[in-house]
Motif scaffolding. Structure first.
Motif, PDB file in Angstrom:
ATOM      1  N   GLN A 497       0.825  -1.203   0.000  1.00  0.00           N
ATOM      2  CA  GLN A 497       0.000   0.000   0.000  1.00  0.00           C
ATOM      3  C   GLN A 497       0.863   1.258   0.000  1.00  0.00           C
ATOM      4  O   GLN A 497       0.403   2.338  -0.304  1.00  0.00           O
ATOM      5  N   GLU A 530       0.907  11.543 -11.119  1.00  0.00           N
ATOM      6  CA  GLU A 530      -0.482  11.100 -11.108  1.00  0.00           C
ATOM      7  C   GLU A 530      -1.320  12.016 -11.996  1.00  0.00           C
ATOM      8  O   GLU A 530      -0.834  13.009 -12.554  1.00  0.00           O
ATOM      9  N   PRO A 581     -11.688   6.076  -7.312  1.00  0.00           N
ATOM     10  CA  PRO A 581     -10.232   6.084  -7.134  1.00  0.00           C
ATOM     11  C   PRO A 581      -9.725   4.839  -6.416  1.00  0.00           C
ATOM     12  O   PRO A 581     -10.483   4.152  -5.723  1.00  0.00           O
ATOM     13  N   GLU A 582      -8.436   4.562  -6.592  1.00  0.00           N
ATOM     14  CA  GLU A 582      -7.794   3.425  -5.948  1.00  0.00           C
ATOM     15  C   GLU A 582      -7.840   3.587  -4.425  1.00  0.00           C
ATOM     16  O   GLU A 582      -7.696   4.685  -3.906  1.00  0.00           O
ATOM     17  N   GLY A 583      -8.054   2.466  -3.723  1.00  0.00           N
ATOM     18  CA  GLY A 583      -8.126   2.516  -2.266  1.00  0.00           C
ATOM     19  C   GLY A 583      -9.513   2.833  -1.746  1.00  0.00           C
ATOM     20  O   GLY A 583      -9.709   2.953  -0.533  1.00  0.00           O
ATOM     21  N   GLU A 585     -13.746   1.722  -1.904  1.00  0.00           N
ATOM     22  CA  GLU A 585     -14.646   0.611  -2.244  1.00  0.00           C
ATOM     23  C   GLU A 585     -16.076   0.976  -1.882  1.00  0.00           C
ATOM     24  O   GLU A 585     -16.335   1.446  -0.771  1.00  0.00           O
ATOM     25  N   THR A 646      -2.848   4.550   2.676  1.00  0.00           N
ATOM     26  CA  THR A 646      -2.100   4.421   1.437  1.00  0.00           C
ATOM     27  C   THR A 646      -1.162   5.587   1.174  1.00  0.00           C
ATOM     28  O   THR A 646      -0.470   5.610   0.166  1.00  0.00           O
ATOM     29  N   ASN A 650      -7.052  11.423  -0.318  1.00  0.00           N
ATOM     30  CA  ASN A 650      -8.378  10.836  -0.427  1.00  0.00           C
ATOM     31  C   ASN A 650      -9.407  11.900  -0.056  1.00  0.00           C
ATOM     32  O   ASN A 650      -9.073  12.925   0.541  1.00  0.00           O
TER      33      ASN A 650
END
Length: 838
Positions: A497, A530, A581-583, A585, A646, A650
C-alpha cells in the motif's frame, strides 16, 4: 517435621532432574511472555514516539478561540512540557509582490517532538533548527521566496509589521499532510503577533496547545482538563488523526498484539504438558510414601511446598533469562533500524510473573489432586492410577486458563476469541482424526515386519498419548505458520500500500491553464506523476434542507440550539471524478449514474462511510454544500470505505462529473521526485509562483519505518516461537521415553533388527508431524482469513502454499527433534536399557 523432609526431597529431586521439567516449563512461560511483551512494547513505544513527531507533541489541544491561561499553568503543574501556536492568514508584501501567506506563530519550546528543518539559503544544505525565529525575523517556505522574489536577509511586510527573512523553511513536523495552503508558509515568533496587527477580535484564527510527557502525566492532566473542554475544543493524539500515520500506527499495534498472543499460547501449552508429566512421574514415590505411613495432608504439604519453591525459582530464572534475551533482541533491532528503542515499563515484569504463578497453579492443580489420590497398592500393581492420565477436568481448566491469559495479555476480546476458537478447532479435529487413523491402522493391509506396519502399530498402541502429542505438535506448527504468513504475506500486503515508487510530492494550487504546461514539464523531465484532480473546499451546510446548528459565540454568551442537527466543524477538500479512485470501495449504493455527466442533470455525491454516522446520512438524502457564497445540492448515491493508510490524497466526498464548471477550482497532482529534479523543479516554481508543492517524503519514510519495525518484531517473535515449539516437542517426546525403552527391549528380544526399529520410529514421527502440520495449515488459513477481515478490515484471501508448507515442515520438524531425542535410546544395548528400566 514435614518441612525438613520436604526440603530434603526437594534437593534430591532437583539433583535427579525430576523437578527440572516443571521448572523449565514455568521458566519458559515467563521468559517467553517477558521477552515478547518487552520487545513488542519497546517497538510499539518507538513507533508511537516517532508518529508523535508528526503532531510535534504527544497530545495537542485545538480551538478557534483563546485558551484560558490556567490550562498552561496546570499542565506545568502536572510535569508536562508545553508549547503554544497560533495560525492565521495574512498578506505578505515585498518587491511590489503581494501574496496571502499561512502564518504559524510559535513559542520558543516548539516543537516538543520532531524537528524543524531549515536552510540558510535556497542553495545551501538543509539542517535541523535549534530554535524558533528570533523576534523581528521570519522563516519563509521555498515557494514564498519565488513568489515574493526575495532572498535570505531581505525585508518583508507581514500585515503591518516589517520582518527580516532569516531562514528558508524546509519542513515542520506538524505541517498539514494535504492542505490548500501548500508551501505558502511562514514561521513567526509568538511574541511578534502583535506587530503584524493581523489578529483582531473578529479575525479568523486557530489556536493550538502542544503537550509532551509520560502517558500517566498526560492521562492525569486530561482527567483534570476534560470537564472544562468547550464543545469546539479538540484534544488529539496521533491515533485520533484520520490520517495515514494514525492508520499505520493502529495496524502495527494489531500485528504486534497477534505476535505476542502466539507466545502466550505456546508458553501455556508447554506448561500444561510439562506439569502433567511431572505429576505422572511422581505416582510411584507418592505410593511409596503412603505405604510407609505418610498421611495425605503431609504429602499434600510437601508437594505444594515443592511447587511453590520451583515456581519462585523458575519465575526468577525466567525473568533473568527473558531480560537478557529481550535486551539482546532489542539492541539488534535498534541497531538494524538505526534508532534507539525506549525502555519498557513495569507491565512486562508484572505480567510475566503473574502468568508464571497462574500457570503453575492452574496447570498443576488437577494433576496434583490426582497425585494425592494414588493408592498405596500401586507399589505392587504398577498400573493402578494410570486411568488418571487423561482428565477432562484438567483439559477444561487448562483451556479456560489459556483463554484468560490471552485476554489479559491482549485486552482485545474479538482477537482472543478468533485465535482461541481456531485452537479449539485444531484440538477437536486432531483428536477425532487421530482416533480414526490409529484405530484403522490394522486394516491398512501393510505387510507384517515392515517399518511402516510397525510405526502404525505403535501409533495405534499409544492412541491417547499420540492424540495429545498431535495436538501439541499442531499448536506449535500453527503458531509458526501464523507468523510466517503475517511476516511474508500480510506485512507485504501492507507494504504494497506504500510502494517504493509512491509519489513523494503533492503539487497543488494549479490553475486550469497551468495543467497542460505542467504535464508537459513532467513528461520532458521523465518524472512519474499522477492525474490532475480538480479540488475545492466546501462546508456541509444542510441535509434534506435541514440546516445544521450554526456555530455560536461563547464569548458573547450565545447558547447552542440543542434541537438543531449537528454537522462537522471543518471544510473538507472535495472533488469530482468519473471513476472510483484506488483505495476506495463502494459498500452501499452505486457509483454515479450515466446521467451524472449531463450538465443539466442532478448532481450526485459519494460519501466516505465514516461521515455517514457523523452526518446521519442515508442513501437518497440531499446534501447542501456551501462553497464560498454558493449553495450546491447533491444527492447521496453511495457510501465508500477509504484506505487512509495508502499515503495518498483521499476525499470524504466525491461529486459527480456534472459538477464541472459550476464553481472555480484549482487542480492538484502528485509526483515521484528525485534529487536530480531539484534544480528543474526550482525553475518551475519560479515560472509558476502560484503553484505550491508539499513534500511528503518524511511521511513515506515514517510509514515504511513502521512496517520495517513490525516485520522485524514478528521475525524476533518467530525465532522465540521456534525455540519454544522445539522445547514443547522435546517435553512430549521425553514423556514417552520410558515406554519406548520397553518397546525396544521387547522388539530386540523378538529378533527385530536395529534398522527396522529406527525406521519405524522415524516414520512414526513423520506421520505425526505431517498430520499435525496439515490440520494446522488448514485451520490457520481459515483463522487468518477471519483476522484479515475482522481485525485489519481488508479483503481476506487464502494462502494455499501453507497447505503444502504445513505438512512438510511439520513432518521434518517433528521427525528431526523426535528422532534426535530417541536416538540415544536406539544406540544403547539391550542390557543397558533393561538396567535403566529397572
Amino acid at each position: 517435621m514435614w518441612v525438613k523432609l520436604a526440603f530434603k526431597l526437594f534437593a534430591r529431586e532437583f539433583r535427579r532432574g525430576e523437578l527440572t521439567i516443571i521448572f523449565a516449563a514455568i521458566a519458559l512461560a515467563v521468559l517467553t511472555v517477558f521477552s515478547l511483551s518487552s520487545v513488542t512494547e519497546r517497538i510499539g513505544l518507538n513507533i508511537e514516539q516517532k508518529t508523535s513527531d508528526f503532531i510535534a507533541a504527544d497530545r495537542r489541544l485545538s480551538s478557534n478561540h483563546n485558551f484560558d491561561p490556567a490550562l498552561l499553568e496546570s499542565a506545568t503543574g502536572y510535569g508536562l512540557e508545553t508549547a503554544q501556536l497560533l495560525f492565521f492568514d495574512s498578506m505578505l508584501f515585498a518587491n511590489d509582490e503581494l501574496v496571502l501567506g499561512s502564518i504559524k506563530a510559535v513559542t520558543s519550546s516548539y516543537p516538543l517532538r520532531g524537528k524543524v528543518i531549515v536552510k540558510d539559503s535556497l542553495t545551501s544544505e538543509a539542517y535541523e533548527a535549534q530554535s524558533v525565529p528570533a523576534s523581528g525575523n521570519v522563516w519563509l517556505s521555498e515557494g514564498m521566496f519565488y513568489t515574493l522574489n526575495v532572498d535570505v536577509g531581505s525585508s518583508v511586510e507581514v500585515g503591518a509589521g516589517v520582518f527580516t527573512v532569516s531562514k528558508v523553511l524546509v519542513s515542520e513536523p506538524d505541517a498539514p499532510f494535504f492542505s490548500l495552503s501548500g508551501n505558502k508558509r511562514v514561521l513567526l515568533n509568538y511574541q511578534d503577533i502583535s506587530l503584524t496587527q493581523a489578529v483582531q477580535p473578529a479575525s479568523r484564527v486557530f489556536h493550538r496547545l502542544l503537550f509532551a510527557g509520560t502517558d500517566q502525566q498526560l492521562t492525569d492532566y486530561y482527567q483534570w482538563l476534560k470537564p472544562q473542554l468547550k464543545s469546539n475544543q479538540n484534544w488529539q493524539g496521533i491515533k485520533d488523526r484520520q490520517s495515514p500515520l494514525g492508520e499505520n500506527l493502529e495496524r502495527s499495534e494489531r500485528f504486534l498484539l497477534l505476535a505476542g498472543l502466539f507466545g502466550i499460547m505456546l508458553a501455556a501449552v508447554a506448561m500444561a504438558v510439562s506439569a502433567k508429566r511431572y505429576c505422572e512421574r511422581q505416582y510411584d514415590p507418592v505410593a511409596m510414601m503412603k505405604t510407609l505411613g505418610g498421611s495425605r495432608q503431609v504429602i499434600r504439604n510437601i508437594f505444594l511446598l515443592h511447587l511453590t519453591l520451583v515456581t519462585v525459582f523458575s519465575i526468577v530464572a525466567g525473568l533473568a533469562i527473558g531480560f537478557v534475551l529481550q535486551h539482546i533482541g532489542a539492541n539488534y533491532l535498534a541497531q538494524f533500524m538505526g534508532t534507539e528503542l525506549p525502555a519498557a515499563g513495569l507491565r512486562p515484569w508484572l505480567l510475566s510473573a503473574f502468568i508464571g504463578v497462574v500457570c503453575a497453579l492452574m496447570f498443576s492443580l488437577k494433576p496434583l489432586l490426582d497425585l494425592f489420590d494414588i493408592p498405596p497398592l500401586r507399589v505392587l500393581r504398577r498400573n493402578l492410577g494410570d486411568t488418571l492420565a487423561i482428565s477432562r477436568l484438567h483439559i477444561a481448566f487448562s483451556l479456560i486458563t489459556i483463554f484468560v491469559l490471552m485476554w489479559l495479555f491482549s485486552g482485545a476480546l474479538v482477537t482472543t476469541l478468533i485465535l482461541f476458537a481456531s485452537t479449539l478447532l485444531v484440538i477437536v479435529i486432531l483428536f477425532g482424526l487421530s482416533r480414526l487413523l490409529f484405530a484403522a491402522g490394522r486394516k491398512m493391509g501393510l505387510r507384517p515386519g515392515s517399518s511402516w506396519s510397525l510405526a502404525i502399530a505403535t501409533l495405534q498402541k499409544r492412541a491417547n498419548a499420540n492424540a495429545i502429542q498431535l495436538i501439541s505438535f499442531a499448536l506449535a506448527i500453527k503458531l509458526m505458520l501464523f507468523l510466517v504468513v503475517l511476516k511474508n504475506d500480510m506485512i507485504s500486503d501492507w507494504q504494497m500500500q506504500v510502494p517504493a515508487d509512491a509519489p513523494n510530492m503533492f503539487i497543488i494550487n494549479i490553475a486550469e491553464q497551468e495543467v497542460a504546461p505542467l504535464q508537459q514539464f513532467f513528461e520532458e523531465k521523465e518524472i512519474p506523476h499522477e492525474a490532475f484532480y480538480p479540488v475545492f473546499t466546501g462546508r456541509i451546510d444542510a441535509v434534506n434542507d435541514e440546516a445544521f446548528a450554526r456555530r455560536v459565540s461563547k464569548q458573547e454568551g450565545e447558547e447552542q440550539d440543542e434541537e438543531a442537527r449537528r454537522g462537522v466543524n471543518r471544510e473538507p477538500n472535495l472533488t469530482w471524478l468519473t471513476t472510483l479512485p484506488e483505495g476506495n470501495e463502494i459498500i452501499e449504493g452505486q457509483w454515479f449514474s450515466d446521467t451524472s455527466s449531463d450538465n443539466q442533470g442532478e448532481i450526485e455525491v459519494s460519501v466516505f462511510d465514516g461521515w455517514r454516522d457523523a452526518l446521519d446520512l442515508k442513501l437518497g438524502d440531499t446534501i447542501t454544500i456551501l462553497v464560498n457564497a454558493q449553495q450546491i445540492k447533491a444527492k447521496v448515491t453511495s457510501f465508500r470505505t477509504v484506505d487512509w493508510g495508502t499515503i495518498k490524497p483521499n476525499f470524504v466526498m466525491i461529486l459527480s462529473p456534472n459538477m464541472a464548471g459550476k464553481i472555480p477550482v484549482t487542480y492538484f497532482s502528485a509526483a515521484q521526485l528525485q534529487d536530480k529534479h531539484t534544480k528543474a523543479v526550482s525553475q518551475l516554481l519560479q515560472r509558476y509562483p502560484t503553484i505550491s508543492m508539499i513534500d511528503i517524503k518524511a511521511r513515506l519514510e515514517q510509514a515504511q519505518s513502521i512496517i520495517a519495525q513490525v516485520s522485524l518484531a514478528i521475525g524476533f517473535v518467530l525465532s522465540i516461537v521456534l525455540v519454544s515449539g522445539a522445547l514443547v516437542l522435546i517435553s512430549q517426546v521425553q514423556a514417552s521415553l520410558a515406554e519406548r525403552m520397553q518397546e525396544v527391549v521387547i522388539l530386540r528380544t523378538l529378533g527385530a533388527r536395529g534398522r527396522l526399529i529406527k525406521l519405524a520410529t522415524l516414520y512414526e514421527f513423520l506421520l505425526l508431524g505431517a498430520i499435525a502440520g496439515l490440520v494446522a495449515a488448514i485451520v490457520s488459513d481459515i483463522a487468518l482469513l477471519i483476522i484479515q477481515q475482522q481485525l485489519f478490515s481488508v479483503a481476506g484471501r487464502l494462502h494455499p502454499y501453507i497447505w503444502i508448507l504445513g505438512p512438510i515442515t511439520g513432518a521434518l520438524f517433528v521427525a528431526a527433534i523426535g528422532y534426535f531425542m530417541v536416538a540415544n535410546t536406539m544406540r544403547q544395548n539391550t542390557q543397558g536399557l533393561l538396567r535403566k528400566i529397572a
